[in-house]
Design a protein around this motif. Structure first.
Motif, short mmCIF file in Angstrom:
data_model
loop_
_atom_site.label_atom_id
_atom_site.label_comp_id
_atom_site.label_asym_id
_atom_site.label_seq_id
_atom_site.Cartn_x
_atom_site.Cartn_y
_atom_site.Cartn_z
N ASP A 75 49.86 63.97 38.71
CA ASP A 75 49.96 62.52 39.10
C ASP A 75 50.11 62.30 40.43
O ASP A 75 49.48 61.28 40.73
CB ASP A 75 51.36 62.21 38.32
CG ASP A 75 51.28 61.97 36.83
OD1 ASP A 75 50.12 62.43 36.18
OD2 ASP A 75 52.26 62.19 36.05
N GLU A 109 58.55 52.39 36.96
CA GLU A 109 57.45 52.07 35.93
C GLU A 109 56.65 50.78 36.12
O GLU A 109 55.67 50.74 35.96
CB GLU A 109 58.12 52.20 34.49
CG GLU A 109 58.09 53.37 33.87
CD GLU A 109 58.50 53.24 32.40
OE1 GLU A 109 57.99 52.52 31.57
OE2 GLU A 109 59.34 54.23 32.01
N PRO A 140 57.88 58.19 37.71
CA PRO A 140 57.75 58.54 36.04
C PRO A 140 56.37 59.61 36.01
O PRO A 140 55.60 59.55 36.87
CB PRO A 140 57.69 57.33 35.49
CG PRO A 140 56.96 56.49 36.35
CD PRO A 140 57.78 56.66 37.86
N LEU A 183 52.99 60.50 34.00
CA LEU A 183 52.21 59.82 33.08
C LEU A 183 51.95 60.79 31.79
O LEU A 183 51.67 62.17 31.95
CB LEU A 183 50.84 59.82 33.85
CG LEU A 183 49.43 59.48 32.99
CD1 LEU A 183 49.80 58.14 32.81
CD2 LEU A 183 48.24 59.64 33.66
N PRO A 213 48.69 53.08 30.94
CA PRO A 213 49.39 54.11 30.99
C PRO A 213 50.66 54.17 30.33
O PRO A 213 51.28 53.33 29.93
CB PRO A 213 49.89 54.13 32.73
CG PRO A 213 49.69 52.53 33.05
CD PRO A 213 48.57 52.06 32.10
N ASP A 214 51.02 55.46 30.17
CA ASP A 214 52.19 55.65 28.98
C ASP A 214 53.32 56.58 30.10
O ASP A 214 53.18 57.74 30.37
CB ASP A 214 51.98 56.36 27.95
CG ASP A 214 53.30 56.78 27.12
OD1 ASP A 214 54.48 56.25 27.24
OD2 ASP A 214 53.39 57.77 26.06
N TRP A 215 54.29 55.80 30.66
CA TRP A 215 55.25 56.38 31.59
C TRP A 215 56.60 56.92 30.75
O TRP A 215 57.05 56.41 30.17
CB TRP A 215 55.53 55.42 32.84
CG TRP A 215 54.38 54.87 33.56
CD1 TRP A 215 53.90 53.54 33.40
CD2 TRP A 215 53.35 55.57 34.27
NE1 TRP A 215 52.92 53.27 34.22
CE2 TRP A 215 52.48 54.47 34.76
CE3 TRP A 215 53.38 56.79 34.77
CZ2 TRP A 215 51.44 54.60 35.51
CZ3 TRP A 215 52.23 57.06 35.56
CH2 TRP A 215 51.25 56.09 35.99
N ASP A 216 57.00 58.07 31.38
CA ASP A 216 58.25 58.43 31.11
C ASP A 216 58.66 59.49 31.96
O ASP A 216 57.99 60.15 32.66
CB ASP A 216 57.92 59.16 29.44
CG ASP A 216 59.37 59.25 28.78
OD1 ASP A 216 60.41 58.59 28.88
OD2 ASP A 216 59.48 60.33 28.05
#
Length: 144
Positions: free
Chosen positions: A34, A81, A108, A110, A122-125
């Motif tokens: 990332d 995010e 965060p 990806l 994108p899916d952030w966590d």
């Protein structure tokens, strides 16, 4: 006693032994990540434990306590995010950009890199704190 920041690195036991013996090498990673080729940590101990669990019984977590003043003195970039520049930054490094002007980048993770690089949202966590350049000795000094 000065305030410290706790950081964690989930890895396998052989890599942990190498880090303890030889120190953190911030340029060792060659995978497209990332924030680029650096040494990845997190502020979240459970996230690091989950990462280490991928190695089964060979997984382990390294714990670093870094004086907060040393982190604050670094040339750093921090993302949330909702930061409109996060996706472009990650796309650049996931796409192969190698050099970063920063000593540390935080934000965060990806969670859907393949889909994201093919155009999906994108899916952030979670959290990642990544170190570059000459920051390895600072991490070495804080290794618990």
């Amino acid at each position: 006693m000065q305030p410290t920041t706790d950081l964690y690195h989930g890895t396998n036991k052989a890599a942990a032994a190498s880090i303890r013996a030889n120190g953190v090498d911030t340029g060792l990673s060659t995978r497209r990540m990332d924030f680029g080729n650096g040494f990845y940590t997190t502020r979240d101990s459970q996230q690091a434990a989950d990462w280490a669990a991928r190695f089964g019984k060979n997984g382990t977590v390294l714990h670093f306590q870094i004086p907060t003043s040393q982190l604050d003195a670094l040339n750093s970039r921090s993302f949330t995010e909702g930061d409109s520049s996060l996706a472009g930054f990650v796309r650049s490094y996931r796409g192969g950009s190698a050099d970063t002007p920063y000593d540390m980048v935080e934000g965060p993770m990806l969670m859907n890199p393949g889909k994201f690089m093919r155009g999906s949202a994108p899916d952030w966590d979670g959290n990642q704190v990544t170190f570059f350049g000459d920051t390895g000795s600072m991490l070495d000094a804080g290794l618990q």
